[in-house]
Design an enzyme around this catalytic site. Structure first.
Site, PDB file in Angstrom:
ATOM      1  N   LYS A 231      40.576  48.404  41.745  1.00  0.00           N
ATOM      2  CA  LYS A 231      40.733  47.671  43.005  1.00  0.00           C
ATOM      3  C   LYS A 231      41.851  46.642  42.879  1.00  0.00           C
ATOM      4  O   LYS A 231      42.761  46.579  43.718  1.00  0.00           O
ATOM      5  CB  LYS A 231      39.422  46.967  43.380  1.00  0.00           C
ATOM      6  CG  LYS A 231      39.486  46.248  44.722  1.00  0.00           C
ATOM      7  CD  LYS A 231      38.309  45.324  44.932  1.00  0.00           C
ATOM      8  CE  LYS A 231      38.564  43.983  44.257  1.00  0.00           C
ATOM      9  NZ  LYS A 231      37.569  42.963  44.630  1.00  0.00           N
ATOM     10  N   ASP A 249      37.066  47.313  48.417  1.00  0.00           N
ATOM     11  CA  ASP A 249      36.232  46.131  48.196  1.00  0.00           C
ATOM     12  C   ASP A 249      34.920  46.284  48.957  1.00  0.00           C
ATOM     13  O   ASP A 249      34.632  47.345  49.524  1.00  0.00           O
ATOM     14  CB  ASP A 249      36.971  44.854  48.596  1.00  0.00           C
ATOM     15  CG  ASP A 249      37.131  44.715  50.100  1.00  0.00           C
ATOM     16  OD1 ASP A 249      36.877  45.706  50.835  1.00  0.00           O
ATOM     17  OD2 ASP A 249      37.513  43.622  50.557  1.00  0.00           O
TER      18      ASP A 249
END
Length: 363
Positions: A231, A249
């Site tokens: 991420k 997320d």
């Protein structure tokens, strides 16, 4: 003249004896018939009459049992009768959207799913034409550090904290040589400050020792840095190097499942499933659009469904507040008339009516 014997009168004694014999015969006849008459009466027949009620009695007792069985079988049927009423009450005024959800887009074809997903992204692009990474940064080093610090806190709190950190430690070499206790004090407002201190000092040492103080522009190199996962790596690649990537997320995960783009829960599998619906060139902007929508309108606990611009395309419409006036009060950041998360947002955001966030400690 002599009288015949036949004409002689019958003595009284003989007549009496004849009467006695006749009465005896009658008595004998009566005795023979008496048992038959006594057998006919009721005492032996009485048990039969009593037996009949006894046989009927079980039938009367079993009747209530049948009624009880019927009641027990009917009892569950009453629950569905109540449930539809509750369901109908819950979706009053939202019937069309709930009808869409009932049909379940999970049954839609692959082509239909791709079209619906891309249309949602186009609609969000019109709603958030100024979407951008909501972390303040001036270079890749600041972005990778800020992204690591954003775990378990808001971008706003990170933006309020990093100015002091970067003012004191502007380069990877400076942060690598920093006193951990001093860094901890700066990072305390972000939460988990000890673990985050170890991560940012560790990644700074790795950058200084292995990459000449420069942030690498490859995914394989970025994920080797302490505290950097896929991420964080895609945030850096997409926003500091212009290389497409999907940022999965908590907001992204929630929304793509609500929209039924995928059933996956693992971030890596979500990234692969959603990435297959869009051209690679759209990945970075798609991430911004979805995350911005999750922060401003499609909240985790109280989605503002009544103020959502993509409500007709959303299978989950109706999970949140559907009344437009009440939903408007749930909007956050610039959509609700409040400051954003960046202290130094892009000019496009300011031109669109966005307000900069206040610095740490401001009233």
């Amino acid at each position: 003249m002599k009288k015949n014997a036949d004409d002689a009168p019958v003595p009284a004694e003989k007549t009496a004896s004849a009467k006695k014999r006749a009465s005896a015969r009658k008595a004998a006849t009566a005795k023979k018939t008496a048992p038959a008459e006594k057998a006919a009466p009721t005492k032996k027949a009485a048990p039969a009459e009593k037996a009949a009620p006894a046989e009927a009695a079980p039938a009367k007792k079993s009747a209530p049992a049948k009624k009880q069985t019927a009641v027990k079988r009917q009892a569950p049927a009453k629950k569905p009768d109540v449930a539809p009423k509750k369901a109908t009450a819950a979706v009053k005024g939202v019937a069309p959207a709930k009808t869409v959800a009932a049909k379940s887009p999970r049954a839609e074809s692959r082509t239909a799913l791709v079209r619906r997903a891309r249309r949602i992204d186009r609609e969000l692009a019109e709603v958030y034409p100024y979407a951008h990474p909501e972390l303040d940064f001036e270079n890749p080093f600041q972005l990778v550090v800020a992204t690591v610090l954003s775990a378990q806190t808001t971008d706003l709190r990170v933006n309020q904290t990093t100015p002091a950190l970067f003012a004191k430690y502007p380069t990877p070499e400076d942060l690598a040589a920093a006193d951990p206790e001093e860094v901890e004090e700066i990072l305390r407002p972000t939460g988990f400050f000890r673990a985050k201190t170890r991560s940012v000092i560790g990644l700074s040492k790795a950058l200084a020792e292995d990459f000449g103080g420069e942030v690498p522009g490859r995914l394989a190199d970025l994920v080797k840095l302490p505290g950097v996962g896929r991420k964080t790596a895609f945030v850096v690649l997409g926003n500091a190097f212009g290389r497409p990537g999907i940022t999965v997320d908590t907001h992204f995960q929630r929304l793509v499942r609500r929209w039924q783009w995928t059933d996956e829960t693992n971030p890596d599998k979500i990234e692969a499933a959603v990435g297959a619906l869009f051209p690679k060139s759209d990945w970075t902007d798609l991430s911004h659009h979805v995350i911005w929508h999750g922060r401003r309108i499609c909240h985790a606990r109280k989605p503002a469904c009544g103020a959502c611009p993509i409500a007709p395309l959303c299978p989950a419409y109706g999970e949140g507040e559907t009344d437009p006036e009440k939903a408007t009060k749930l909007l956050k950041y610039e959509k609700g008339g409040f400051p954003g998360q960046r202290l130094n947002p892009p000019q496009a955001y300011l031109d669109a009516g966005g307000t900069p966030a206040p610095p740490l400690g401001a009233g």
